[in-house]
Design a protein around this motif. Sequence first.
Motif, PDB file in Angstrom:
ATOM      1  N   GLU A   1       0.831  -1.199   0.000  1.00  0.00           N
ATOM      2  CA  GLU A   1       0.000   0.000   0.000  1.00  0.00           C
ATOM      3  C   GLU A   1       0.872   1.258   0.000  1.00  0.00           C
ATOM      4  O   GLU A   1       0.612   2.206  -0.746  1.00  0.00           O
ATOM      5  CB  GLU A   1      -0.942  -0.003   1.202  1.00  0.00           C
ATOM      6  CG  GLU A   1      -2.082  -1.025   1.099  1.00  0.00           C
ATOM      7  CD  GLU A   1      -1.694  -2.440   1.524  1.00  0.00           C
ATOM      8  OE1 GLU A   1      -0.514  -2.653   1.902  1.00  0.00           O
ATOM      9  OE2 GLU A   1      -2.556  -3.344   1.471  1.00  0.00           O
TER      10      GLU A   1
ATOM     11  N   ASP B  85       1.089   3.991  -2.934  1.00  0.00           N
ATOM     12  CA  ASP B  85       0.793   5.399  -2.629  1.00  0.00           C
ATOM     13  C   ASP B  85       1.936   6.308  -3.092  1.00  0.00           C
ATOM     14  O   ASP B  85       1.693   7.403  -3.598  1.00  0.00           O
ATOM     15  CB  ASP B  85       0.543   5.582  -1.121  1.00  0.00           C
ATOM     16  CG  ASP B  85      -0.828   5.041  -0.700  1.00  0.00           C
ATOM     17  OD1 ASP B  85      -1.675   4.803  -1.610  1.00  0.00           O
ATOM     18  OD2 ASP B  85      -1.061   4.853   0.503  1.00  0.00           O
TER      19      ASP B  85
ATOM     20  N   ALA C 277     -15.637  -9.004   4.562  1.00  0.00           N
ATOM     21  CA  ALA C 277     -14.771  -9.861   5.391  1.00  0.00           C
ATOM     22  C   ALA C 277     -15.007  -9.565   6.876  1.00  0.00           C
ATOM     23  O   ALA C 277     -15.108 -10.480   7.699  1.00  0.00           O
ATOM     24  CB  ALA C 277     -13.306  -9.646   5.015  1.00  0.00           C
TER      25      ALA C 277
ATOM     26  N   MET D 151      -4.721  10.791   0.875  1.00  0.00           N
ATOM     27  CA  MET D 151      -5.133   9.775   1.856  1.00  0.00           C
ATOM     28  C   MET D 151      -4.396   8.472   1.574  1.00  0.00           C
ATOM     29  O   MET D 151      -4.294   8.045   0.441  1.00  0.00           O
ATOM     30  CB  MET D 151      -6.643   9.569   1.758  1.00  0.00           C
ATOM     31  CG  MET D 151      -7.244   8.933   2.987  1.00  0.00           C
ATOM     32  SD  MET D 151      -8.955   8.405   2.685  1.00  0.00           S
ATOM     33  CE  MET D 151      -8.727   6.947   1.703  1.00  0.00           C
ATOM     34  N   SER D 152      -3.888   7.833   2.626  1.00  0.00           N
ATOM     35  CA  SER D 152      -3.128   6.612   2.360  1.00  0.00           C
ATOM     36  C   SER D 152      -4.076   5.415   2.258  1.00  0.00           C
ATOM     37  O   SER D 152      -5.121   5.365   2.900  1.00  0.00           O
ATOM     38  CB  SER D 152      -2.075   6.384   3.432  1.00  0.00           C
ATOM     39  OG  SER D 152      -2.706   6.112   4.657  1.00  0.00           O
ATOM     40  N   THR D 153      -3.695   4.478   1.412  1.00  0.00           N
ATOM     41  CA  THR D 153      -4.522   3.303   1.159  1.00  0.00           C
ATOM     42  C   THR D 153      -4.505   2.365   2.363  1.00  0.00           C
ATOM     43  O   THR D 153      -3.437   2.017   2.845  1.00  0.00           O
ATOM     44  CB  THR D 153      -3.969   2.557  -0.079  1.00  0.00           C
ATOM     45  OG1 THR D 153      -3.851   3.495  -1.139  1.00  0.00           O
ATOM     46  CG2 THR D 153      -4.864   1.408  -0.481  1.00  0.00           C
ATOM     47  N   PRO D 154      -5.691   1.961   2.869  1.00  0.00           N
ATOM     48  CA  PRO D 154      -5.704   1.036   4.014  1.00  0.00           C
ATOM     49  C   PRO D 154      -5.115  -0.322   3.630  1.00  0.00           C
ATOM     50  O   PRO D 154      -5.218  -0.743   2.482  1.00  0.00           O
ATOM     51  CB  PRO D 154      -7.180   0.907   4.374  1.00  0.00           C
ATOM     52  CG  PRO D 154      -7.950   1.588   3.313  1.00  0.00           C
ATOM     53  CD  PRO D 154      -7.029   2.307   2.396  1.00  0.00           C
ATOM     54  N   ALA D 155      -4.490  -0.990   4.604  1.00  0.00           N
ATOM     55  CA  ALA D 155      -3.814  -2.256   4.325  1.00  0.00           C
ATOM     56  C   ALA D 155      -4.809  -3.389   4.119  1.00  0.00           C
ATOM     57  O   ALA D 155      -5.805  -3.484   4.824  1.00  0.00           O
ATOM     58  CB  ALA D 155      -2.869  -2.596   5.469  1.00  0.00           C
ATOM     59  N   THR D 156      -4.545  -4.235   3.139  1.00  0.00           N
ATOM     60  CA  THR D 156      -5.319  -5.455   2.904  1.00  0.00           C
ATOM     61  C   THR D 156      -4.455  -6.628   3.380  1.00  0.00           C
ATOM     62  O   THR D 156      -3.265  -6.643   3.106  1.00  0.00           O
ATOM     63  CB  THR D 156      -5.605  -5.595   1.393  1.00  0.00           C
ATOM     64  OG1 THR D 156      -6.211  -4.391   0.939  1.00  0.00           O
ATOM     65  CG2 THR D 156      -6.543  -6.754   1.109  1.00  0.00           C
TER      66      THR D 156
ATOM     67  N   ILE E  79      -2.253  -9.955   4.061  1.00  0.00           N
ATOM     68  CA  ILE E  79      -1.371 -10.737   3.192  1.00  0.00           C
ATOM     69  C   ILE E  79      -1.599 -12.231   3.434  1.00  0.00           C
ATOM     70  O   ILE E  79      -1.762 -12.665   4.574  1.00  0.00           O
ATOM     71  CB  ILE E  79       0.109 -10.417   3.465  1.00  0.00           C
ATOM     72  CG1 ILE E  79       0.382  -8.931   3.258  1.00  0.00           C
ATOM     73  CG2 ILE E  79       1.026 -11.235   2.567  1.00  0.00           C
ATOM     74  CD1 ILE E  79       1.836  -8.560   3.468  1.00  0.00           C
TER      75      ILE E  79
ATOM     76  N   HIS F   1      -2.378 -10.164  -1.652  1.00  0.00           N
ATOM     77  CA  HIS F   1      -3.198  -9.393  -0.723  1.00  0.00           C
ATOM     78  C   HIS F   1      -4.652  -9.711  -1.008  1.00  0.00           C
ATOM     79  O   HIS F   1      -5.053  -9.733  -2.174  1.00  0.00           O
ATOM     80  CB  HIS F   1      -3.005  -7.892  -0.955  1.00  0.00           C
ATOM     81  CG  HIS F   1      -1.714  -7.376  -0.436  1.00  0.00           C
ATOM     82  ND1 HIS F   1      -1.645  -6.523   0.632  1.00  0.00           N
ATOM     83  CD2 HIS F   1      -0.449  -7.580  -0.832  1.00  0.00           C
ATOM     84  CE1 HIS F   1      -0.383  -6.222   0.873  1.00  0.00           C
ATOM     85  NE2 HIS F   1       0.371  -6.846  -0.013  1.00  0.00           N
TER      86      HIS F   1
ATOM     87  N   ALA G 159      -8.883  -9.498   0.983  1.00  0.00           N
ATOM     88  CA  ALA G 159      -9.685  -9.214   2.171  1.00  0.00           C
ATOM     89  C   ALA G 159     -10.093 -10.500   2.893  1.00  0.00           C
ATOM     90  O   ALA G 159     -10.190 -10.519   4.113  1.00  0.00           O
ATOM     91  CB  ALA G 159     -10.915  -8.406   1.778  1.00  0.00           C
TER      92      ALA G 159
END
Lengths: 351, 95
Positions: free
Chosen positions: A132, A136, A341, B1-6, B8, B28, B30
């Motif tokens: 991520e 970004d 999820a 805005m930073s991308t939320p983590a999915t 691993i 990655h 969900a």
Amino acid sequence: MLHQELARRRDPMWRWERPLLREISMYAQGLNQSDPAAVTASPEAARFQARIDAEDKIEPNDWMPEAYRRTLIRQISQHAHSEIIGMLPEGNWITRAPSLRRKAALLAKVQDEGGHGLYLYAAAETLGVTREDLVDQLLAGKAKYSSIFNYPTLTWADIGAIGWLVDGAAIMNQIPLCRCSFGPYARAMIRVCKEESFHQRQGYEIMLTLCRGTAEQKAMAQDALDRWWWPCLMMFGPPDAASQHSDTSMMWKIKRFTNDGLRQKFIDATVPQGHYLGLSFPDPALRLNPESGHWEHGPIDWEEFRRVVAGGGFCAADRLDARRRAHDEGTWVREAAAAFAAKRTARKEAA
Amino acid sequence: MSTPATPIWEVFIRSRSGLAHRHVGSVHAADATLALQAARDVYTRRGEGLSLWVVPSSAIVASDPADKEMMFEPTGSKIYRHPTFYEVPDEVGHM
Ligand SMILES: [Fe+2]
Ligand SMILES: [Fe+2]
């Protein structure tokens, strides 16, 4: 004694192949990152270099100098970004491919490039960064990718030229990376190299078909070669005398050949292929040196290279816009998947 | 805005019957269903496998590389666990 020691460490600090940034900063203490002399200054660093010299592979949880980690994160993430951005110039022609056979091949190739990007992000993540964050950085315009993808694909012949030349140059670059000292990068490159051969062959086949076609089609192929040849030579990076990263990368066996060495291999392999097509190269100085057996080339316009790398490429703004749009338009999908999820996990816990 | 983590997931493939599943990389996703689909798309585009496993990365417990000596050295000194430790005269033939 073993049992006692293991019991003492009841919380396994090490996650598999995923050191946390917190743990990495532990390594960074007391290391001067900008000083290459610090590379073998500590006993760990000397041991590390001895392993490299013995062709041992370095794995994510092994000790490594902070500069080695940084170099790899930079190189692997730039490589990943290049695969992802590299989907765009060819994606531009999927709907206009001249036959179903060409369309199926191009779709499969572009999908492969997406896959290459994902293998590489996964390799970079073993060094303690997140995909991520890397994405970004790319979208914010703070990360580099190969300047070749900032050139436009004007005609169908460009799809042939890209497969033949751009993928051909990428293969030259990537084959030695299969022996890179960092295990996850080397393994990703082995997968990538297995898939690249089809990319180059389908591109050459497009060129061959055009060159055996009408005079207009052959002229289109020649025009594509004229436009892509010099940018492809630049893909190998600045000349050895001017390259900043080469020395330490060679010492660490991240790199096995110099930029100029790989460029020469590419020229020697490619020029006869172009002559077979009946095309000429846009370099009046190109000649075979009968003694060395190598093709000598004219001067490369490094000013243009610097301009394109600095974001002055014809399509630079376009490429990033396209990625940003794709990322933004995918936000609801990521959010929906995460929400689904979370709902399922909550239900399972309640049950 | 930073991308939320999915999350691993680690991916394992059985390439042929008779072989064990082998780690090939990560994806990655969900949830488990999406992880399997992503693994199929990313790691098996050319008949690389007959079976796929995806495992949440966070579920794997690994030995600490700093413990390498303590964990694995004892087996190094137990050479009597190897067949070559034992003497069998040549006349006896292959054993
Ligand atoms: Fe690729
Ligand atoms: Fe490719």
